[in-house]
Design a protein around this motif. Sequence first.
Motif, short mmCIF file in Angstrom:
data_model
loop_
_atom_site.label_atom_id
_atom_site.label_comp_id
_atom_site.label_asym_id
_atom_site.label_seq_id
_atom_site.Cartn_x
_atom_site.Cartn_y
_atom_site.Cartn_z
N THR A 44 58.83 53.91 59.82
CA THR A 44 59.33 53.44 61.11
C THR A 44 59.46 51.92 61.15
OG1 THR A 44 58.27 55.35 62.14
CG2 THR A 44 58.97 53.59 63.61
N ASP A 45 58.50 51.22 60.55
CA ASP A 45 58.53 49.75 60.59
C ASP A 45 59.62 49.16 59.71
OD1 ASP A 45 57.11 50.66 58.36
OD2 ASP A 45 55.80 48.92 58.29
N THR A 46 59.86 49.74 58.53
CA THR A 46 60.86 49.20 57.60
C THR A 46 62.24 49.82 57.79
OG1 THR A 46 60.40 50.86 55.90
CG2 THR A 46 59.10 48.81 55.83
N ARG A 47 62.28 51.02 58.38
CA ARG A 47 63.52 51.81 58.55
C ARG A 47 64.07 52.27 57.21
NH1 ARG A 47 62.75 54.05 62.62
NH2 ARG A 47 64.89 54.76 62.69
N HIS A 48 63.22 52.32 56.17
CA HIS A 48 63.66 52.75 54.85
C HIS A 48 63.94 54.24 54.80
CE1 HIS A 48 61.60 49.31 52.38
NE2 HIS A 48 62.59 48.88 53.14
N GLU A 49 65.04 54.61 54.13
CA GLU A 49 65.20 55.98 53.67
C GLU A 49 64.56 55.97 52.28
OE1 GLU A 49 69.37 56.82 53.66
OE2 GLU A 49 69.82 55.36 52.13
N GLU A 50 63.99 57.11 51.87
CA GLU A 50 63.30 57.15 50.59
C GLU A 50 63.76 58.32 49.75
OE1 GLU A 50 59.04 55.03 51.09
OE2 GLU A 50 59.12 57.06 51.88
N LEU A 51 63.80 58.07 48.44
CA LEU A 51 64.10 59.10 47.46
C LEU A 51 62.92 59.17 46.51
CD1 LEU A 51 66.08 61.12 46.11
CD2 LEU A 51 66.91 59.16 44.75
N TYR A 52 62.31 60.35 46.43
CA TYR A 52 61.19 60.58 45.52
C TYR A 52 61.67 61.41 44.34
CZ TYR A 52 58.36 59.28 49.58
OH TYR A 52 57.81 58.61 50.65
N PHE A 53 61.10 61.14 43.18
CA PHE A 53 61.40 61.92 41.98
C PHE A 53 60.09 62.27 41.30
CE2 PHE A 53 62.29 62.22 37.37
CZ PHE A 53 63.11 63.33 37.40
N VAL A 54 59.84 63.56 41.12
CA VAL A 54 58.63 64.01 40.42
C VAL A 54 58.95 63.93 38.92
CG1 VAL A 54 56.94 65.83 40.13
CG2 VAL A 54 58.03 65.50 42.36
N ALA A 55 58.42 62.90 38.28
CA ALA A 55 58.72 62.64 36.87
C ALA A 55 57.84 63.48 35.94
CB ALA A 55 58.52 61.16 36.56
N LYS A 56 56.64 63.82 36.40
CA LYS A 56 55.69 64.53 35.56
C LYS A 56 54.76 65.33 36.45
CE LYS A 56 52.09 63.38 32.18
NZ LYS A 56 51.36 62.26 31.58
N GLY A 57 54.38 66.51 36.00
CA GLY A 57 53.41 67.31 36.76
C GLY A 57 54.07 68.17 37.82
N ASN A 58 53.38 68.28 38.95
CA ASN A 58 53.81 69.18 40.02
C ASN A 58 53.17 68.69 41.32
OD1 ASN A 58 54.64 71.37 41.52
ND2 ASN A 58 53.87 72.90 40.09
N ALA A 59 53.93 68.70 42.39
CA ALA A 59 53.40 68.22 43.67
C ALA A 59 53.86 69.12 44.81
CB ALA A 59 53.88 66.80 43.94
N ASN A 60 53.11 69.11 45.88
CA ASN A 60 53.50 69.73 47.14
C ASN A 60 53.75 68.62 48.13
OD1 ASN A 60 53.70 72.47 46.89
ND2 ASN A 60 51.64 72.91 47.61
N PHE A 61 55.00 68.50 48.59
CA PHE A 61 55.34 67.55 49.63
C PHE A 61 55.17 68.23 50.97
CE2 PHE A 61 57.26 65.24 46.24
CZ PHE A 61 57.41 63.94 46.67
N THR A 62 54.78 67.47 51.97
CA THR A 62 54.80 67.93 53.35
C THR A 62 55.68 66.97 54.12
OG1 THR A 62 52.55 68.81 53.15
CG2 THR A 62 53.41 68.52 55.37
N LEU A 63 56.78 67.49 54.67
CA LEU A 63 57.74 66.69 55.42
C LEU A 63 57.86 67.27 56.81
CD1 LEU A 63 60.41 66.48 52.60
CD2 LEU A 63 58.79 64.72 53.25
N GLU A 64 57.38 66.51 57.79
CA GLU A 64 57.41 66.97 59.18
C GLU A 64 56.78 68.35 59.31
OE1 GLU A 64 58.49 65.43 62.26
OE2 GLU A 64 58.11 63.76 60.91
N GLY A 65 55.67 68.57 58.59
CA GLY A 65 54.94 69.83 58.66
C GLY A 65 55.45 70.92 57.75
N GLU A 66 56.60 70.74 57.13
CA GLU A 66 57.16 71.74 56.22
C GLU A 66 56.76 71.43 54.78
OE1 GLU A 66 61.51 73.35 54.73
OE2 GLU A 66 61.35 72.42 56.71
N GLU A 67 56.22 72.44 54.09
CA GLU A 67 55.80 72.25 52.70
C GLU A 67 56.95 72.52 51.75
OE1 GLU A 67 52.11 73.61 51.26
OE2 GLU A 67 51.04 72.98 53.05
N ILE A 68 57.05 71.67 50.73
CA ILE A 68 58.10 71.80 49.72
C ILE A 68 57.45 71.71 48.35
CG2 ILE A 68 60.15 70.70 48.74
CD1 ILE A 68 60.67 69.59 51.60
N ALA A 69 57.63 72.75 47.54
CA ALA A 69 57.13 72.73 46.16
C ALA A 69 58.04 71.83 45.34
CB ALA A 69 57.13 74.14 45.59
N ALA A 70 57.44 70.95 44.54
CA ALA A 70 58.23 69.98 43.78
C ALA A 70 57.68 69.84 42.36
CB ALA A 70 58.22 68.64 44.51
#
Length: 137
Positions: A60-86
């Motif tokens: 909110t402070d920077t107004r940045h849009e962001e792009l994430y890339f899972v380069a190694k391993g495995n992660a679970n993102f939570t975006l606005e309460g929704e879980e995304i396997a990555a």
Amino acid sequence: MREVPFEAIHIDEMPEPKYQKKPDDTDWRPIRIHFGISSFGANGFTAQKGQTVVGEHRETDTRHEELYFVAKGNANFTLEGEEIAAPAGTFVYVPDPDAMRSAVAIEDDTTILCFGGTPGEAFGVSEWERKYDPAES
């Protein structure tokens, strides 16, 4: 001696900035600072299984849009309460700076790269990163 117009480095060889690291902190790779990038934000984070690899936040402070890339391993993102396997190789794009986001490592040594900037504006270094960037001192 001629200056080389590029640099290549493995993420594991990129030095972490000097800061008071707590035992449960992720490994931070300050990609933007290392290369002296001034047009967009770029960071890498590595965490162990069960550890938060991207802390819960909004841009909110920077107004940045962001792009994430899972380069190694495995992660679970939570975006606005929704879980995304990555699993490794997954991109996660968050265009809305007000969207709450975070990610937890599902495997050891999960590494996520993050790129960001404000659409239509020149890049500005965020306050939290400014204190670690020698160029901003």
